[in-house]
Design a protein around this motif. Structure first.
Motif, PDB file in Angstrom:
ATOM      1  N   UNK A 150       1.763 -38.180 -34.471  1.00  0.00           N
ATOM      2  CA  UNK A 150       3.002 -38.793 -34.017  1.00  0.00           C
ATOM      3  C   UNK A 150       3.610 -37.781 -33.172  1.00  0.00           C
ATOM      4  N   UNK A 151       3.215 -36.412 -32.999  1.00  0.00           N
ATOM      5  CA  UNK A 151       3.684 -35.392 -32.182  1.00  0.00           C
ATOM      6  C   UNK A 151       2.919 -35.390 -31.055  1.00  0.00           C
ATOM      7  N   UNK A 152       3.065 -35.700 -29.753  1.00  0.00           N
ATOM      8  CA  UNK A 152       2.207 -35.428 -28.813  1.00  0.00           C
ATOM      9  C   UNK A 152       1.644 -34.096 -28.571  1.00  0.00           C
ATOM     10  N   UNK A 153       2.276 -33.303 -28.987  1.00  0.00           N
ATOM     11  CA  UNK A 153       1.884 -31.841 -28.773  1.00  0.00           C
ATOM     12  C   UNK A 153       0.487 -31.660 -29.504  1.00  0.00           C
ATOM     13  N   UNK A 154       0.297 -32.392 -30.800  1.00  0.00           N
ATOM     14  CA  UNK A 154      -0.910 -32.254 -31.371  1.00  0.00           C
ATOM     15  C   UNK A 154      -1.934 -33.055 -31.015  1.00  0.00           C
ATOM     16  N   UNK A 155      -1.679 -34.107 -30.020  1.00  0.00           N
ATOM     17  CA  UNK A 155      -2.706 -35.028 -29.927  1.00  0.00           C
ATOM     18  C   UNK A 155      -3.443 -34.857 -28.331  1.00  0.00           C
ATOM     19  N   UNK A 156      -2.298 -34.461 -27.436  1.00  0.00           N
ATOM     20  CA  UNK A 156      -3.095 -34.392 -26.063  1.00  0.00           C
ATOM     21  C   UNK A 156      -3.895 -33.282 -25.836  1.00  0.00           C
ATOM     22  N   UNK A 157      -5.280 -33.473 -25.566  1.00  0.00           N
ATOM     23  CA  UNK A 157      -6.142 -32.441 -25.613  1.00  0.00           C
ATOM     24  C   UNK A 157      -5.999 -31.351 -24.445  1.00  0.00           C
ATOM     25  N   UNK A 158      -5.067 -31.628 -23.363  1.00  0.00           N
ATOM     26  CA  UNK A 158      -4.938 -30.429 -22.692  1.00  0.00           C
ATOM     27  C   UNK A 158      -3.867 -29.559 -22.996  1.00  0.00           C
ATOM     28  N   UNK A 159      -3.394 -29.726 -24.441  1.00  0.00           N
ATOM     29  CA  UNK A 159      -2.586 -28.562 -25.100  1.00  0.00           C
ATOM     30  C   UNK A 159      -3.489 -27.764 -25.954  1.00  0.00           C
ATOM     31  N   UNK A 160      -4.753 -28.041 -26.122  1.00  0.00           N
ATOM     32  CA  UNK A 160      -5.488 -27.453 -26.738  1.00  0.00           C
ATOM     33  C   UNK A 160      -5.879 -25.670 -26.297  1.00  0.00           C
ATOM     34  N   UNK A 161      -5.381 -25.506 -25.108  1.00  0.00           N
ATOM     35  CA  UNK A 161      -5.531 -24.290 -24.392  1.00  0.00           C
ATOM     36  C   UNK A 161      -3.982 -23.513 -24.456  1.00  0.00           C
ATOM     37  N   UNK A 162      -3.236 -24.157 -24.926  1.00  0.00           N
ATOM     38  CA  UNK A 162      -1.952 -23.435 -25.125  1.00  0.00           C
ATOM     39  C   UNK A 162      -1.735 -22.610 -26.407  1.00  0.00           C
ATOM     40  N   UNK A 163      -1.840 -21.364 -26.147  1.00  0.00           N
ATOM     41  CA  UNK A 163      -1.905 -20.616 -27.380  1.00  0.00           C
ATOM     42  C   UNK A 163      -0.660 -20.542 -28.373  1.00  0.00           C
ATOM     43  N   UNK A 164       0.545 -21.124 -27.901  1.00  0.00           N
ATOM     44  CA  UNK A 164       1.535 -21.465 -28.548  1.00  0.00           C
ATOM     45  C   UNK A 164       1.455 -22.185 -29.648  1.00  0.00           C
ATOM     46  N   UNK A 165       0.291 -23.387 -29.349  1.00  0.00           N
ATOM     47  CA  UNK A 165       0.116 -24.221 -30.341  1.00  0.00           C
ATOM     48  C   UNK A 165      -1.279 -24.107 -30.927  1.00  0.00           C
ATOM     49  N   UNK A 166      -2.197 -23.718 -29.956  1.00  0.00           N
ATOM     50  CA  UNK A 166      -3.376 -23.688 -30.758  1.00  0.00           C
ATOM     51  C   UNK A 166      -4.105 -22.398 -30.743  1.00  0.00           C
ATOM     52  N   UNK A 167      -5.133 -22.159 -31.663  1.00  0.00           N
ATOM     53  CA  UNK A 167      -6.062 -20.859 -31.567  1.00  0.00           C
ATOM     54  C   UNK A 167      -7.054 -20.923 -30.508  1.00  0.00           C
ATOM     55  N   UNK A 168      -7.798 -19.913 -30.081  1.00  0.00           N
ATOM     56  CA  UNK A 168      -8.621 -19.873 -28.969  1.00  0.00           C
ATOM     57  C   UNK A 168      -9.838 -20.828 -28.995  1.00  0.00           C
ATOM     58  N   UNK A 169     -10.134 -21.378 -30.279  1.00  0.00           N
ATOM     59  CA  UNK A 169     -11.339 -22.333 -30.365  1.00  0.00           C
ATOM     60  C   UNK A 169     -10.817 -23.716 -29.953  1.00  0.00           C
ATOM     61  N   UNK A 170      -9.498 -24.132 -29.940  1.00  0.00           N
ATOM     62  CA  UNK A 170      -8.893 -25.241 -29.477  1.00  0.00           C
ATOM     63  C   UNK A 170      -8.951 -26.487 -30.455  1.00  0.00           C
ATOM     64  N   UNK A 171      -9.204 -25.849 -31.841  1.00  0.00           N
ATOM     65  CA  UNK A 171      -9.206 -26.828 -32.879  1.00  0.00           C
ATOM     66  C   UNK A 171      -8.260 -26.576 -34.133  1.00  0.00           C
TER      67      UNK A 171
END
Length: 217
Positions: free
Chosen positions: A172-193
C-alpha cells in the motif's frame, strides 16, 4: 539468528507479582523470515523494537524469526518456538508473522504456501494468540514464474481466508513496491531485497496501527 527474547518489563521477585504484572502486559511475538528478524536494520531498528516501542512500556517482546525461514518450517517449529511463549495472564497475546517468499523460492506454489499459513493461524488461534500477517515485498531476484506465485500469495493474504486478526498490505506504500526504489539506501539495503532502517520505519508505520487495533479489540 536463533531464538531471541527481549523483555521490556523487569521481572518481579515473586511468582504472584509476575502474574499480576503480566495481566497488564501485551505479549508480542515476531515470527517468520528475515523481514521479521530485521535483516538489514541497525541494532534496535527492526520491526520488533519499533512496533514494541510504539505500543509502550507494557510490552513483553519476543522474536523467534530466522532469515530464510519458509512458512512451512515456521508451522513445523510452532510447538517448539511459539507455543511455550504464550502467557495466559497477559492482557493480550499477539503474533506478528511475515513469511512466504522463501517457500516460493524453494519451489512451493502460492496455494501450498498459504495452506501452511492457514494451518499456522489455526494453531495460534487454538492456543489463544491473536495474529497479524503482512504481504510479501516483491523480489527483484525472482524469475517471472516465481514473481507470479508471489503475487498470487499476496492476493491470498489480502483475501484472508485464513482468518488472521489483521492483514497489513505492505504494497500500500509505493516506496516499498517500486523496484527503482531498491537502490535507495534510505529505504533498502545493498542487496535490494531487505529494507534498511528507513524502510523498516515505513513498514513499522503500517504494522503498528494494525497491532494496536488487535490489542484493543
Amino acid at each position: 539468528m536463533r531464538r531471541r527474547t527481549v523483555l521490556a518489563l523487569p521481572l518481579m521477585g515473586v511468582a504472584g507479582g509476575r502474574a499480576q504484572a503480566a495481566m497488564g502486559e501485551v505479549n508480542l511475538l515476531f515470527d517468520g523470515d528475515s523481514i521479521s528478524a530485521g535483516l538489514g536494520a541497525s541494532p534496535g531498528q527492526g520491526l520488533d523494537t519499533r512496533v514494541g516501542a510504539a505500543l509502550g512500556d507494557r510490552v513483553r517482546l519476543h522474536n523467534v524469526a530466522v532469515s530464510g525461514r519458509p512458512v512451512s518450517t515456521g508451522l513445523r517449529l510452532y510447538p517448539e518456538l511459539v507455543a511455550p511463549l504464550f502467557m495466559p495472564d497477559s492482557r493480550c497475546n499477539v503474533i506478528v508473522f511475515h513469511a512466504g517468499d522463501n517457500d516460493i523460492l524453494q519451489g512451493r506454489t502460492a496455494a501450498q504456501t498459504y495452506a501452511a499459513l492457514t494451518a499456522y493461524v489455526a494453531a495460534a488461534h487454538r492456543q489463544g494468540w491473536k495474529i497479524v500477517t503482512s504481504t510479501e515485498l516483491l523480489r527483484p531476484d525472482f524469475s517471472p514464474g516465481q514473481e507470479a506465485e508471489l503475487r498470487s500469495y499476496n492476493r491470498l493474504l489480502r483475501a484472508n481466508g485464513a482468518g488472521a486478526d489483521a492483514v497489513v498490505n505492505f504494497s500500500s506504500d509505493p516506496r516499498m513496491v517500486e523496484l527503482d526504489r531498491r537502490k535507495d539506501p534510505r529505504l533498502f539495503s545493498p542487496d535490494g531485497i531487505h529494507p534498511s532502517d528507513g524502510g523498516y520505519a515505513v513498514l513499522a508505520g503500517m504494522l503498528t496501527p494494525a497491532v494496536k487495533r488487535v490489542v484493543e479489540r
